[in-house]
Design a protein around this motif. Structure first.
Motif, mmCIF file in Angstrom:
data_model
loop_
_atom_site.group_PDB
_atom_site.id
_atom_site.type_symbol
_atom_site.label_atom_id
_atom_site.label_comp_id
_atom_site.label_asym_id
_atom_site.label_seq_id
_atom_site.Cartn_x
_atom_site.Cartn_y
_atom_site.Cartn_z
ATOM 1 N N ALA A 140 -6.075 4.458 -2.674
ATOM 2 C CA ALA A 140 -4.808 5.087 -3.022
ATOM 3 C C ALA A 140 -3.971 5.421 -1.787
ATOM 4 C CB ALA A 140 -5.060 6.358 -3.833
ATOM 5 N N LEU A 141 -4.612 5.830 -0.709
ATOM 6 C CA LEU A 141 -3.884 6.246 0.488
ATOM 7 C C LEU A 141 -3.210 5.075 1.205
ATOM 8 C CD1 LEU A 141 -6.293 8.907 2.033
ATOM 9 C CD2 LEU A 141 -4.039 9.316 1.032
ATOM 10 N N GLY A 142 -3.774 3.882 1.105
ATOM 11 C CA GLY A 142 -3.248 2.740 1.844
ATOM 12 C C GLY A 142 -2.081 2.050 1.152
ATOM 13 N N ASP A 143 -1.169 1.514 1.952
ATOM 14 C CA ASP A 143 -0.072 0.715 1.392
ATOM 15 C C ASP A 143 -0.602 -0.604 0.835
ATOM 16 O OD1 ASP A 143 1.734 2.671 2.250
ATOM 17 O OD2 ASP A 143 1.928 1.737 4.213
ATOM 18 N N ILE A 144 -1.640 -1.115 1.474
ATOM 19 C CA ILE A 144 -2.319 -2.328 1.022
ATOM 20 C C ILE A 144 -3.817 -2.118 1.209
ATOM 21 C CG2 ILE A 144 -0.409 -3.866 1.629
ATOM 22 C CD1 ILE A 144 -2.087 -4.684 4.119
ATOM 23 N N LEU A 145 -4.621 -3.040 0.673
ATOM 24 C CA LEU A 145 -6.072 -2.995 0.862
ATOM 25 C C LEU A 145 -6.532 -4.290 1.520
ATOM 26 C CD1 LEU A 145 -8.908 -1.717 0.346
ATOM 27 C CD2 LEU A 145 -8.920 -2.960 -1.831
ATOM 28 N N ILE A 146 -7.306 -4.159 2.597
ATOM 29 C CA ILE A 146 -7.910 -5.318 3.249
ATOM 30 C C ILE A 146 -9.428 -5.238 3.050
ATOM 31 C CG2 ILE A 146 -8.278 -6.564 5.406
ATOM 32 C CD1 ILE A 146 -5.731 -5.294 6.494
ATOM 33 N N VAL A 147 -10.021 -6.306 2.543
ATOM 34 C CA VAL A 147 -11.475 -6.395 2.384
ATOM 35 C C VAL A 147 -11.944 -7.529 3.289
ATOM 36 C CG1 VAL A 147 -13.397 -6.632 0.775
ATOM 37 C CG2 VAL A 147 -11.219 -5.690 -0.026
ATOM 38 N N THR A 148 -12.642 -7.200 4.361
ATOM 39 C CA THR A 148 -12.969 -8.235 5.340
ATOM 40 C C THR A 148 -14.258 -8.997 5.024
ATOM 41 O OG1 THR A 148 -14.006 -6.600 6.797
ATOM 42 C CG2 THR A 148 -11.691 -7.132 7.203
ATOM 43 N N GLN A 149 -15.133 -8.425 4.221
ATOM 44 C CA GLN A 149 -16.335 -9.140 3.765
ATOM 45 C C GLN A 149 -16.947 -8.341 2.627
ATOM 46 O OE1 GLN A 149 -19.329 -10.129 6.773
ATOM 47 N NE2 GLN A 149 -20.937 -10.140 5.230
ATOM 48 N N ALA A 150 -17.360 -9.017 1.557
ATOM 49 C CA ALA A 150 -17.945 -8.299 0.422
ATOM 50 C C ALA A 150 -18.803 -9.234 -0.421
ATOM 51 C CB ALA A 150 -16.854 -7.691 -0.450
ATOM 52 N N ASP A 151 -19.901 -8.711 -0.911
ATOM 53 C CA ASP A 151 -20.752 -9.448 -1.843
ATOM 54 C C ASP A 151 -20.258 -9.219 -3.267
ATOM 55 O OD1 ASP A 151 -22.471 -10.375 0.171
ATOM 56 O OD2 ASP A 151 -23.603 -8.492 0.141
ATOM 57 N N LEU A 152 -20.754 -10.035 -4.190
ATOM 58 C CA LEU A 152 -20.451 -9.829 -5.599
ATOM 59 C C LEU A 152 -21.064 -8.509 -6.056
ATOM 60 C CD1 LEU A 152 -21.185 -13.449 -6.878
ATOM 61 C CD2 LEU A 152 -18.926 -12.386 -6.676
ATOM 62 N N ASN A 153 -20.402 -7.835 -6.966
ATOM 63 C CA ASN A 153 -20.895 -6.569 -7.526
ATOM 64 C C ASN A 153 -21.090 -5.479 -6.475
ATOM 65 O OD1 ASN A 153 -21.129 -7.788 -10.162
ATOM 66 N ND2 ASN A 153 -23.041 -8.744 -9.461
ATOM 67 N N SER A 154 -20.298 -5.518 -5.420
ATOM 68 C CA SER A 154 -20.414 -4.520 -4.353
ATOM 69 C C SER A 154 -19.416 -3.396 -4.553
ATOM 70 C CB SER A 154 -20.166 -5.182 -2.997
ATOM 71 O OG SER A 154 -18.841 -5.683 -2.927
ATOM 72 N N GLY A 155 -19.607 -2.310 -3.791
ATOM 73 C CA GLY A 155 -18.663 -1.201 -3.836
ATOM 74 C C GLY A 155 -17.277 -1.617 -3.400
ATOM 75 N N SER A 156 -17.221 -2.586 -2.493
ATOM 76 C CA SER A 156 -15.919 -3.063 -2.019
ATOM 77 C C SER A 156 -15.127 -3.714 -3.148
ATOM 78 C CB SER A 156 -16.106 -4.059 -0.870
ATOM 79 O OG SER A 156 -16.703 -3.436 0.243
ATOM 80 N N LEU A 157 -15.816 -4.409 -4.044
ATOM 81 C CA LEU A 157 -15.115 -5.026 -5.166
ATOM 82 C C LEU A 157 -14.682 -3.987 -6.190
ATOM 83 C CD1 LEU A 157 -16.785 -8.480 -5.845
ATOM 84 C CD2 LEU A 157 -14.949 -7.835 -4.292
ATOM 85 N N ARG A 158 -15.409 -2.868 -6.245
ATOM 86 C CA ARG A 158 -14.939 -1.763 -7.082
ATOM 87 C C ARG A 158 -13.609 -1.233 -6.519
ATOM 88 N NH1 ARG A 158 -17.056 2.430 -10.351
ATOM 89 N NH2 ARG A 158 -18.586 0.883 -11.010
ATOM 90 N N SER A 159 -13.523 -1.196 -5.205
ATOM 91 C CA SER A 159 -12.270 -0.783 -4.565
ATOM 92 C C SER A 159 -11.144 -1.740 -4.914
ATOM 93 C CB SER A 159 -12.450 -0.713 -3.040
ATOM 94 O OG SER A 159 -13.375 0.286 -2.686
ATOM 95 N N VAL A 160 -11.465 -3.025 -4.989
ATOM 96 C CA VAL A 160 -10.462 -4.027 -5.370
ATOM 97 C C VAL A 160 -9.934 -3.749 -6.771
ATOM 98 C CG1 VAL A 160 -10.171 -6.459 -5.977
ATOM 99 C CG2 VAL A 160 -11.294 -5.837 -3.836
ATOM 100 N N GLU A 161 -10.816 -3.353 -7.684
ATOM 101 C CA GLU A 161 -10.387 -3.045 -9.051
ATOM 102 C C GLU A 161 -9.394 -1.887 -9.050
ATOM 103 O OE1 GLU A 161 -10.976 -4.866 -11.764
ATOM 104 O OE2 GLU A 161 -11.902 -6.203 -10.282
ATOM 105 N N TYR A 162 -9.644 -0.898 -8.210
ATOM 106 C CA TYR A 162 -8.692 0.215 -8.097
ATOM 107 C C TYR A 162 -7.350 -0.283 -7.568
ATOM 108 C CZ TYR A 162 -12.597 3.465 -8.746
ATOM 109 O OH TYR A 162 -13.662 4.155 -9.247
ATOM 110 N N ALA A 163 -7.412 -1.138 -6.554
ATOM 111 C CA ALA A 163 -6.182 -1.667 -5.963
ATOM 112 C C ALA A 163 -5.362 -2.444 -7.000
ATOM 113 C CB ALA A 163 -6.510 -2.555 -4.769
ATOM 114 N N LYS A 164 -6.042 -3.196 -7.837
ATOM 115 C CA LYS A 164 -5.348 -3.946 -8.888
ATOM 116 C C LYS A 164 -4.639 -3.004 -9.853
ATOM 117 C CE LYS A 164 -8.421 -8.005 -9.007
ATOM 118 N NZ LYS A 164 -9.425 -8.735 -9.834
ATOM 119 N N LYS A 165 -5.335 -1.940 -10.266
ATOM 120 C CA LYS A 165 -4.741 -0.984 -11.202
ATOM 121 C C LYS A 165 -3.543 -0.273 -10.581
ATOM 122 C CE LYS A 165 -9.047 -0.122 -13.723
ATOM 123 N NZ LYS A 165 -10.129 0.861 -14.027
ATOM 124 N N MET A 166 -3.614 -0.063 -9.269
ATOM 125 C CA MET A 166 -2.518 0.599 -8.571
ATOM 126 C C MET A 166 -1.442 -0.392 -8.124
ATOM 127 S SD MET A 166 -4.707 3.203 -6.145
ATOM 128 C CE MET A 166 -6.144 4.058 -6.792
#
Length: 258
Positions: A140-166
């Protein structure tokens, strides 16, 4: 007693469930800067480590504050590369705790020079849910989200879901087949933009003139035949950039001019 943010943070209006309180240590002025969130795996490849460092450092020099979650790996690299005085760490526990313990020194530096935030009471210990809430605030705090490396079903991909909703733009690094399956899947489905050229990407988010390292100073330093560790400590990612450009050579743990 730790301090509580006593005003509403505009970026957190995007949260479905805003925290009742937001505790902090450090410099609240960083919340007023343009902010970019960077997240990723706790076990990054060498390639990811290098490019995460370059991205965070150059985005910071270009006038952006880097936001992350204080975890090992990509998070810690992002905080350090941004500079502890230009980064926001959102904690999954109360700010009386330094978690993870391996990052205790980094967290202490950030609360002294940067900004440490937590939506939890000061003595709260991390739980599964608190990591989820931490991740949502980071996004929420960032203007954009950068994910530099992530596995499937990881916490980072949960963050991506938040970014999509926002409705925030999501950026990833290009990885080889069968590596960073999570970010490669985002590319495949068209959910993320790929950073193919770091300088071009940085220019897109430049808020102030980029403060470049003095290359002459670095080359003069290399003439003293320093160790690789000494050079990395003093000049960070510039060491790798000059090696890739063929200006220096790393051999047996020492730096030599080419």
């Amino acid at each position: 007693m730790n301090s509580i943010v006593d005003y509403e943070i505009d970026e957190l209006k995007a949260l479905k469930n805003k925290p009742a309180n937001l505790y902090y240590k450090g410099n609240l002025e960083l919340l007023k800067k343009p902010k970019i969130s960077i997240v990723g795996t706790r076990k990054p490849f060498n390639y990811t480590q290098l490019l995460t460092h370059q991205l965070a450092q150059k985005l910071s020099l270009a006038g952006n504050c880097i936001v992350s979650g204080g975890a090992m790996g990509v998070d810690a690299i992002s905080h350090k590369a941004a500079g502890v005085d230009n980064t926001i760490l959102v904690s999954p526990c109360g700010i009386n705790y330094k978690y993870p313990a391996i990052n205790k020194k980094l967290i202490t530096q950030i609360e002294q020079e940067g900004l440490l935030l937590s939506p939890f009471d000061e003595d709260f210990k991390a739980t599964y849910y608190s990591f989820v809430q931490r991740n949502e605030i980071v996004v929420a705090l960032g203007d954009i989200l950068i994910v530099t490396q992530a596995d499937l079903n990881s916490g980072s991909l949960r963050s991506v879901e938040y970014a999509k909703k926002m409705e925030k733009d999501i950026y990833v690094l290009p990885h080889r087949i069968n590596e960073s399956l999570g970010t490669n899947e985002l590319i495949k489905e068209g959910s993320a933009k790929v950073i193919y050229d770091i300088e071009e990407f940085i220019n897109e988010f430049t808020k102030t003139p980029i403060q470049k390292e003095n290359s002459d100073d670095f080359l003069e330093f290399c003439k003293t035949n320093p160790t690789f560790d000494e050079a990395l400590l003093k000049y960070n990612s510039l060491v790798y950039e000059y090696e890739l450009d063929g200006k220096i050579q790393i051999k047996n743990g020492f730096i030599n001019l080419c």
